[in-house]
Enzyme design. Structure first.
Site, PDB file in Angstrom:
ATOM      1  N   ARG A 230      65.839  -3.059  96.960  1.00 13.97           N
ATOM      2  CA  ARG A 230      66.045  -3.822  95.120  1.00 13.97           C
ATOM      3  C   ARG A 230      67.216  -5.410  95.773  1.00 13.97           C
ATOM      4  O   ARG A 230      67.684  -4.805  96.723  1.00 13.97           O
ATOM      5  CB  ARG A 230      67.005  -2.556  93.789  1.00 13.97           C
ATOM      6  CG  ARG A 230      65.469  -2.565  93.426  1.00 13.97           C
ATOM      7  CD  ARG A 230      65.078  -3.643  92.440  1.00 13.97           C
ATOM      8  NE  ARG A 230      63.619  -3.188  91.590  1.00 13.97           N
ATOM      9  CZ  ARG A 230      62.639  -3.308  91.728  1.00 13.97           C
ATOM     10  NH1 ARG A 230      62.292  -3.014  92.824  1.00 13.97           N
ATOM     11  NH2 ARG A 230      61.937  -2.725  91.291  1.00 13.97           N
ATOM     12  N   GLU A 259      65.110 -13.091  91.201  1.00 16.70           N
ATOM     13  CA  GLU A 259      63.946 -13.136  92.284  1.00 16.70           C
ATOM     14  C   GLU A 259      63.468 -14.060  90.291  1.00 16.70           C
ATOM     15  O   GLU A 259      63.199 -13.758  89.208  1.00 16.70           O
ATOM     16  CB  GLU A 259      63.298 -11.832  91.874  1.00 16.70           C
ATOM     17  CG  GLU A 259      63.050 -11.358  93.326  1.00 16.70           C
ATOM     18  CD  GLU A 259      63.065 -10.161  93.351  1.00 16.70           C
ATOM     19  OE1 GLU A 259      61.866  -9.814  93.239  1.00 16.70           O
ATOM     20  OE2 GLU A 259      62.703  -9.623  94.463  1.00 16.70           O
ATOM     21  N   HIS A 278      58.965 -10.335  97.336  1.00 16.12           N
ATOM     22  CA  HIS A 278      58.367  -9.005  96.166  1.00 16.12           C
ATOM     23  C   HIS A 278      56.795  -8.198  96.456  1.00 16.12           C
ATOM     24  O   HIS A 278      56.870  -8.160  95.841  1.00 16.12           O
ATOM     25  CB  HIS A 278      58.995  -9.263  95.108  1.00 16.12           C
ATOM     26  CG  HIS A 278      59.224  -8.051  94.806  1.00 16.12           C
ATOM     27  ND1 HIS A 278      60.279  -7.402  93.626  1.00 16.12           N
ATOM     28  CD2 HIS A 278      58.755  -6.496  94.830  1.00 16.12           C
ATOM     29  CE1 HIS A 278      60.760  -6.078  93.128  1.00 16.12           C
ATOM     30  NE2 HIS A 278      59.989  -5.920  93.577  1.00 16.12           N
TER      31      HIS A 278
HETATM   32  N1  LIG Z   1      59.363  -3.973  96.921  1.00 16.99           N
HETATM   33  C1  LIG Z   1      58.838  -3.836  96.039  1.00 16.99           C
HETATM   34  O1  LIG Z   1      57.755  -4.306  95.876  1.00 16.99           O
HETATM   35  C2  LIG Z   1      58.668  -2.062  95.720  1.00 16.99           C
HETATM   36  C3  LIG Z   1      60.139  -1.216  95.889  1.00 16.99           C
HETATM   37  N2  LIG Z   1      60.362  -0.064  95.177  1.00 16.99           N
HETATM   38  C4  LIG Z   1      61.725  -0.060  95.518  1.00 16.99           C
HETATM   39  O2  LIG Z   1      62.209   1.179  96.371  1.00 16.99           O
HETATM   40  C5  LIG Z   1      63.084   1.351  96.244  1.00 16.99           C
HETATM   41  C6  LIG Z   1      62.721   3.801  96.982  1.00 16.99           C
HETATM   42  O3  LIG Z   1      61.917   3.970  95.853  1.00 16.99           O
HETATM   43  P1  LIG Z   1      60.845   5.785  96.238  1.00 16.99           P
HETATM   44  O4  LIG Z   1      61.695   5.968  97.253  1.00 16.99           O
HETATM   45  O5  LIG Z   1      59.978   5.790  95.025  1.00 16.99           O
HETATM   46  O6  LIG Z   1      62.415   6.537  95.376  1.00 16.99           O
HETATM   47  P2  LIG Z   1      62.631   8.014  95.332  1.00 16.99           P
HETATM   48  O7  LIG Z   1      63.604   7.699  93.693  1.00 16.99           O
HETATM   49  O8  LIG Z   1      61.934   8.547  95.889  1.00 16.99           O
HETATM   50  O9  LIG Z   1      63.970   7.491  96.290  1.00 16.99           O
HETATM   51  C7  LIG Z   1      65.314   6.850  96.159  1.00 16.99           C
HETATM   52  C8  LIG Z   1      66.701   7.709  96.838  1.00 16.99           C
HETATM   53  O10 LIG Z   1      67.173   6.764  97.455  1.00 16.99           O
HETATM   54  C9  LIG Z   1      68.739   7.899  97.478  1.00 16.99           C
HETATM   55  N3  LIG Z   1      69.348   7.750  96.962  1.00 16.99           N
HETATM   56  C10 LIG Z   1      70.423   7.402  94.574  1.00 16.99           C
HETATM   57  N4  LIG Z   1      71.571   6.930  94.589  1.00 16.99           N
HETATM   58  C11 LIG Z   1      71.734   7.024  96.271  1.00 16.99           C
HETATM   59  C12 LIG Z   1      73.207   6.109  96.877  1.00 16.99           C
HETATM   60  N5  LIG Z   1      74.655   5.478  95.774  1.00 16.99           N
HETATM   61  N6  LIG Z   1      72.950   6.299  97.926  1.00 16.99           N
HETATM   62  C13 LIG Z   1      71.636   6.646  98.762  1.00 16.99           C
HETATM   63  N7  LIG Z   1      71.192   7.469  98.620  1.00 16.99           N
HETATM   64  C14 LIG Z   1      70.753   7.508  96.875  1.00 16.99           C
HETATM   65  C15 LIG Z   1      68.156   9.311  96.034  1.00 16.99           C
HETATM   66  O11 LIG Z   1      68.928  10.555  96.262  1.00 16.99           O
HETATM   67  C16 LIG Z   1      66.506   9.386  96.408  1.00 16.99           C
HETATM   68  O12 LIG Z   1      66.632  10.033  97.767  1.00 16.99           O
HETATM   69  C17 LIG Z   1      63.292   2.288  94.349  1.00 16.99           C
HETATM   70  O13 LIG Z   1      64.511   1.376  94.804  1.00 16.99           O
HETATM   71  C18 LIG Z   1      62.043   1.328  93.841  1.00 16.99           C
HETATM   72  O14 LIG Z   1      61.998   0.323  93.219  1.00 16.99           O
HETATM   73  C19 LIG Z   1      59.495   0.340  95.053  1.00 16.99           C
HETATM   74  C20 LIG Z   1      58.018   1.335  95.319  1.00 16.99           C
HETATM   75  C21 LIG Z   1      57.825  -0.988  96.056  1.00 16.99           C
HETATM   76  O1  LIG Z   2      57.648  -0.830  91.635  1.00 13.11           O
HETATM   77  C1  LIG Z   2      58.802  -1.057  92.318  1.00 13.11           C
HETATM   78  O2  LIG Z   2      59.416  -0.820  92.183  1.00 13.11           O
HETATM   79  C2  LIG Z   2      58.614  -2.268  92.562  1.00 13.11           C
HETATM   80  O3  LIG Z   2      59.325  -3.239  93.171  1.00 13.11           O
HETATM   81  C3  LIG Z   2      57.038  -3.172  92.628  1.00 13.11           C
HETATM   82  O4  LIG Z   2      57.031  -4.230  91.754  1.00 13.11           O
HETATM   83  P1  LIG Z   2      56.560  -4.938  91.365  1.00 13.11           P
HETATM   84  O5  LIG Z   2      55.111  -4.189  90.346  1.00 13.11           O
HETATM   85  O6  LIG Z   2      54.473  -5.334  92.429  1.00 13.11           O
HETATM   86  O7  LIG Z   2      56.699  -6.506  90.542  1.00 13.11           O
END
Ligand SMILES: NC(=O)C1=CN([C@@H]2O[C@H](COP(=O)(O)OP(=O)(O)OC[C@H]3O[C@@H](n4cnc5c(N)ncnc54)[C@H](O)[C@@H]3O)[C@@H](O)[C@H]2O)C=CC1
Ligand SMILES: O=C(O)C(=O)COP(=O)(O)O
Length: 526
Positions: A230, A259, A278
């Site tokens: 993020r 963004e 993104h």
């Molecule tokens: N760039 C993109 O298009 C995408 C971005 N994302 C983002 O990726 C991130 C991770 O997603 P997931 O792995 O599915 O989530 P998840 O919930 O499975 O994992 C997140 C991890 O972060 C840890 N966490 C929470 N607060 C923390 C802190 N203060 N310090 C250290 N660790 C901490 C949690 O314990 C958890 O293990 C999210 O922010 C999500 O929005 C997800 C999908 C696509």
């Molecule tokens: O799933 C997430 O957290 C993402 O950041 C993906 O974002 P998007 O659906 O591609 O706009």
């Protein structure tokens, strides 16, 4: 027919599912004011990261029942505002895990081998093999910040590439980290020792600018950082300065504080930075996954069914839901019953999980009990999302207790409500093929399935009383479907539970209490 607004691009597979139950309008790129203008007509809103669902939008969405985020992060939704309004917020927790993890890995390798700049140089007609000498990731240290779904997959692949793994995640156990092959360390050590750092944490008040000038200063000058999680987790100004001053070797960013990315120092940095718009979740596979996952949940909620990945119904994950669904129905029915028996204003609800149920999660059952309890006052306005908040606002205290030794039924649930008019309790269990039975009312054992309209009496167990009550109801043309008496001792106090075919006509309750021996009577609708 319900109406769904899809305000960001989603895969057709999702639209097809929504179209089974609703009229679907796809209207992307709306400005906030335009969205506020039209949101009032819709029962559901489906979004990705492009739409910011603010409190104003939620308040304008007077018909909204559900907001579906076709992806993981819900930081673009004012979830507390939705919760207050009883709107379910769902996401797709796993649909794009692999896509995001592979994007982070692609970023790491691209940074190491200068692929974007080398590609651009060849396309400009050059053949420069000196400028783009890279580094191997083999035997280097990767620091994974956030060892959740995406972080774990990144770690597993990086391990297969021969990298050494450090991880920082205060909510993960050492055993879990070791299973994935990571050594759990604190953030300082991870920043100091890693050659590559990849962020996979949500954006929260605690993680905002968790990577800042101070933390960046701890990195090796040869190290690189990747953010596919993020925007706002890294302080962008501090990052740009660190790269320009040679304090770190480079960065790859897929997400930004604002963004689309506007004017930014980051654009001016040459080959040591890679920026993508993104794209983490933008694979064909992930987009089909998240669209189906979220559209199915919107469809279910519009059909009155629960959602499997609601982010604002605490403790109600898909596994819990499957196991507890019949008990939640029981809890809701008991909540409705005890609320109506208690009458007046309930101040305390005690929820006791008994027998086998005592080992289960209590939170979903508490929520369902409160939903039932508040139904009388709030009708359809109370749901699993806002039941807790509504109860708190009404000053209802909740106590949860467990009694694994209660063995009359495999698992049973007892609710006791204390209010301005006294205390009442009801117990229920699931019998046979998950059929709900009331097994106790105010301490008197009974065994009746609940029916929509019921009458309960507290009376003295004595000859003739059942006949008198039957004749009285008959004289008012009230048909009794079933009747059962529960007593503790012969000719002592007793409870009678009557199922009747229609609601009890006005005024009859007072007549019932005039029957000699009947002390109290209650009519309930379940
Ligand atoms: N760039 C993109 O298009 C995408 C971005 N994302 C983002 O990726 C991130 C991770 O997603 P997931 O792995 O599915 O989530 P998840 O919930 O499975 O994992 C997140 C991890 O972060 C840890 N966490 C929470 N607060 C923390 C802190 N203060 N310090 C250290 N660790 C901490 C949690 O314990 C958890 O293990 C999210 O922010 C999500 O929005 C997800 C999908 C696509
Ligand atoms: O799933 C997430 O957290 C993402 O950041 C993906 O974002 P998007 O659906 O591609 O706009």
């Amino acid at each position: 027919m319900s109406k769904v607004l899809v305000s960001d691009p989603i895969d057709q597979a999702g639209i097809d599912i929504l179209s089974q139950v609703a009229t679907v309008d796809v209207n992307t790129g709306l400005k906030p004011a335009e969205l506020i203008e039209i949101i009032g007509q819709y029962d559901a809103l489906m979004i990705r990261s492009g739409t910011r669902v603010t409190q104003e939008i939620i308040e304008a969405g007077t018909q909204l029942k559900i907001i579906g985020r076709a992806g993981v992060g819900v930081d673009n939704v004012d979830v507390p505002a939705a919760t207050r309004r009883g709107i379910v917020v769902v996401n797709s927790p796993e649909g794009n895990t692999i896509a995001a993890a592979e994007h982070a890995l692609a970023m790491m390798l691209s940074l190491s081998r200068h692929i974007p700049d080398a590609n651009a140089s060849v396309k400009r007609g050059e053949w420069d093999r000196k400028t783009f000498v890279g580094a191997e990731v083999y035997k280097k240290t990767l620091g994974v910040v956030g060892l959740g779904k995406i972080g774990s997959h990144v770690a597993a692949v990086a391990k297969a590439m021969g990298m050494k793994l450090l991880a920082y995640d205060p909510f993960i156990s050492t055993e879990r980290a070791e299973q994935i092959g990571c050594q759990l360390v604190d953030l300082d050590l991870l920043m100091q020792q890693s050659d590559y750092i990849t962020l996979h944490i949500p954006k929260t008040p605690e993680t905002t600018h968790i990577i800042n000038a101070t933390t960046l200063a701890k990195m090796k000058p040869t190290a690189r950082i990747i953010n596919c999680a993020r925007g706002g987790i890294i302080d962008e100004a501090a990052l740009a300065a660190a790269i320009k001053e040679g304090k770190i070797a480079g960065a790859a960013l897929d997400v930004f504080e604002s963004e689309p990315l506007g004017e930014s120092d980051l654009r001016a940095i040459g080959k040591d930075i890679i920026l993508t718009p993104h794209l983490g979740a933008s694979t064909t596979e992930a987009q089909v996954n998240v669209a189906i996952d979220v559209a199915e949940q919107i469809r279910d909620v519009l059909l009155g069914l629960p959602a499997r990945s609601a982010v604002n119904i605490p403790g109600l994950g898909p596994d819990v839901l499957e196991e507890l669904k019949p008990y939640m129905q029981l809890a809701e029915t008991l909540g409705k019953l005890v609320g109506q028996l208690a009458g007046g204003r309930v101040e305390l609800l005690t929820v006791r999980l008994q027998g086998e149920l005592a080992t289960n999660k209590s939170q979903p059952l508490v929520i369902a009990s409160l939903k039932g309890l508040l139904h009388q006052a709030l009708r359809e306005r109370v749901n699993y999302v806002n039941a807790n908040i509504e109860a708190k606002e009404r000053g209802i205290r909740v106590i949860e207790t467990r009694d694994a030794s209660a063995r009359d039924y495999a698992g049973s649930l007892r609710l006791e409500a204390t209010g301005t008019l006294g205390t009442h309790s009801v117990t229920g269990a699931l019998l046979g093929d998950k059929e709900i039975h009331l097994t106790d009312v105010d301490g008197f054992p009974i065994n009746v399935p609940p029916s929509k309209y019921m009458v309960f009496t507290l009376h003295r167990d004595m000859p003739g009383i059942i006949g008198k009550l039957g004749s009285l109801l008959g004289s008012f043309n009230v048909n009794i479907a079933s009747m059962q008496v529960g007593r503790k001792i012969v000719r002592g106090d007793a409870v009678m539970a009557l199922s009747i075919d229609d609601p009890l006509p006005d005024g009859i309750l007072a007549e019932i209490t005039k029957v000699p021996g009947i002390r109290d009577a209650y009519t309930v609708t379940l």
